[in-house]
Design a protein around this motif. Structure first.
Motif, PDB file in Angstrom:
ATOM      1  N   ILE A 173      12.971  51.931  64.169  1.00  0.00           N
ATOM      2  CA  ILE A 173      14.061  51.669  65.107  1.00  0.00           C
ATOM      3  C   ILE A 173      14.271  50.169  65.223  1.00  0.00           C
ATOM      4  CG2 ILE A 173      14.848  51.844  67.495  1.00  0.00           C
ATOM      5  CD1 ILE A 173      13.177  54.341  67.817  1.00  0.00           C
ATOM      6  N   GLY A 200      22.084  56.368  63.545  1.00  0.00           N
ATOM      7  CA  GLY A 200      21.899  55.562  64.734  1.00  0.00           C
ATOM      8  C   GLY A 200      22.781  56.049  65.854  1.00  0.00           C
ATOM      9  N   ALA A 225      21.613  44.976  61.955  1.00  0.00           N
ATOM     10  CA  ALA A 225      20.628  45.219  63.012  1.00  0.00           C
ATOM     11  C   ALA A 225      19.534  44.149  62.991  1.00  0.00           C
ATOM     12  CB  ALA A 225      20.026  46.606  62.863  1.00  0.00           C
ATOM     13  N   LYS A 233       9.321  51.775  71.695  1.00  0.00           N
ATOM     14  CA  LYS A 233       9.871  50.480  71.280  1.00  0.00           C
ATOM     15  C   LYS A 233       9.269  49.337  72.104  1.00  0.00           C
ATOM     16  CE  LYS A 233      13.928  51.907  72.512  1.00  0.00           C
ATOM     17  NZ  LYS A 233      15.377  51.983  72.788  1.00  0.00           N
ATOM     18  N   ARG A 248      23.832  49.062  73.662  1.00  0.00           N
ATOM     19  CA  ARG A 248      23.127  48.626  72.459  1.00  0.00           C
ATOM     20  C   ARG A 248      23.544  49.476  71.270  1.00  0.00           C
ATOM     21  NH1 ARG A 248      20.201  52.240  74.865  1.00  0.00           N
ATOM     22  NH2 ARG A 248      19.042  53.789  73.682  1.00  0.00           N
ATOM     23  N   TYR A 249      23.203  48.959  70.099  1.00  0.00           N
ATOM     24  CA  TYR A 249      23.275  49.759  68.879  1.00  0.00           C
ATOM     25  C   TYR A 249      21.834  50.044  68.486  1.00  0.00           C
ATOM     26  CZ  TYR A 249      23.616  51.296  64.154  1.00  0.00           C
ATOM     27  OH  TYR A 249      23.477  52.046  63.024  1.00  0.00           O
ATOM     28  N   GLU A 250      21.523  51.289  68.237  1.00  0.00           N
ATOM     29  CA  GLU A 250      20.158  51.657  67.861  1.00  0.00           C
ATOM     30  C   GLU A 250      20.198  52.300  66.484  1.00  0.00           C
ATOM     31  OE1 GLU A 250      17.372  52.326  70.945  1.00  0.00           O
ATOM     32  OE2 GLU A 250      16.986  54.333  70.175  1.00  0.00           O
ATOM     33  N   ASN A 251      19.461  51.729  65.539  1.00  0.00           N
ATOM     34  CA  ASN A 251      19.440  52.210  64.163  1.00  0.00           C
ATOM     35  C   ASN A 251      18.104  52.883  63.868  1.00  0.00           C
ATOM     36  OD1 ASN A 251      20.618  52.211  61.370  1.00  0.00           O
ATOM     37  ND2 ASN A 251      18.719  51.109  60.970  1.00  0.00           N
ATOM     38  N   TYR A 252      18.164  54.087  63.256  1.00  0.00           N
ATOM     39  CA  TYR A 252      16.981  54.823  62.829  1.00  0.00           C
ATOM     40  C   TYR A 252      17.010  54.890  61.314  1.00  0.00           C
ATOM     41  CZ  TYR A 252      17.737  56.456  67.595  1.00  0.00           C
ATOM     42  OH  TYR A 252      17.974  56.516  68.934  1.00  0.00           O
ATOM     43  N   SER A 255      17.064  47.699  67.422  1.00  0.00           N
ATOM     44  CA  SER A 255      18.030  47.924  68.484  1.00  0.00           C
ATOM     45  C   SER A 255      18.415  46.629  69.214  1.00  0.00           C
ATOM     46  CB  SER A 255      17.427  48.928  69.478  1.00  0.00           C
ATOM     47  OG  SER A 255      18.319  49.199  70.504  1.00  0.00           O
TER      48      SER A 255
END
Length: 179
Positions: free
Chosen positions: A138, A167, A9, A106, A155-159, A140
């Motif tokens: 986050i 994510g 990410a 964001k 998108r790829y969203e990472n938490y 993304s």
């Protein structure tokens, strides 16, 4: 695996940022000093730690976009995502846990290339609305296409944070207009 996800990410965000600073002759979907506002619907497939608890996420977002240059826009996005939880059995009893909600806030960048295509990167905070009510970092990276007043992105969203990282791979369909 969690560390690899964070590295991917972060690297994707760095590549998007470098790409944005080097695109000089792109066809624009944003003009310098232009303001746009968009409302979008989002659908996603959870990944990471939350993949076992949920099969699907759905939400809505609002995005404010400012044309920093002829082909580069800065973004501010917020909204709400609902991660629909799966039911499971404990013995003969079916358990239906409460859905997990996420409020993302964001900031990001979109760099347009030829024909309305763009790469994007966002960073921010996500506020969980159920269970631990934790705050997540986050990251993304994404790709998309804009035409007329429509924006379609993936998108790829990472938490990440509090030893619970997850994510989603998500798509956003939005309608936008100039302010």
């Amino acid at each position: 695996m969690k560390k690899l996800t964070k590295i991917v990410a972060a690297a994707s965000f760095a590549v998007a940022t470098l790409f944005a600073s080097n695109v000089v002759k792109a066809q624009s979907r944003t003009g310098a000093n232009d303001w746009r506002f968009g409302i979008g619907v989002e659908a996603g497939i959870p990944t990471g730690d939350y993949n076992d608890a949920s099969n699907f996420a759905l939400g809505g977002t609002a995005r404010l976009q400012y044309g920093a240059a002829q082909n580069v826009a800065l973004t501010l996005t917020s909204g709400y995502y609902n991660f629909f939880t799966k039911s499971y059995n404990v013995g003969n009893v079916e358990v239906n846990p409460k859905d997990q909600g996420m409020i993302p806030v964001k900031a990001g960048i979109k760099a347009y290339t030829n024909g309305g295509f763009y790469v994007s990167g966002e960073v921010g905070a996500g506020f969980e609305t159920a269970y631990g009510k934790n705050t997540k970092l986050i990251l993304s990276p994404g790709l998309g296409y804009s035409w007329s007043n429509v924006d379609l992105g993936v998108r790829y969203e990472n938490y990440s944070g509090q030893s619970n990282n997850y994510g989603m791979v998500a798509a956003r369909l939005a309608y936008g207009f100039k302010l």
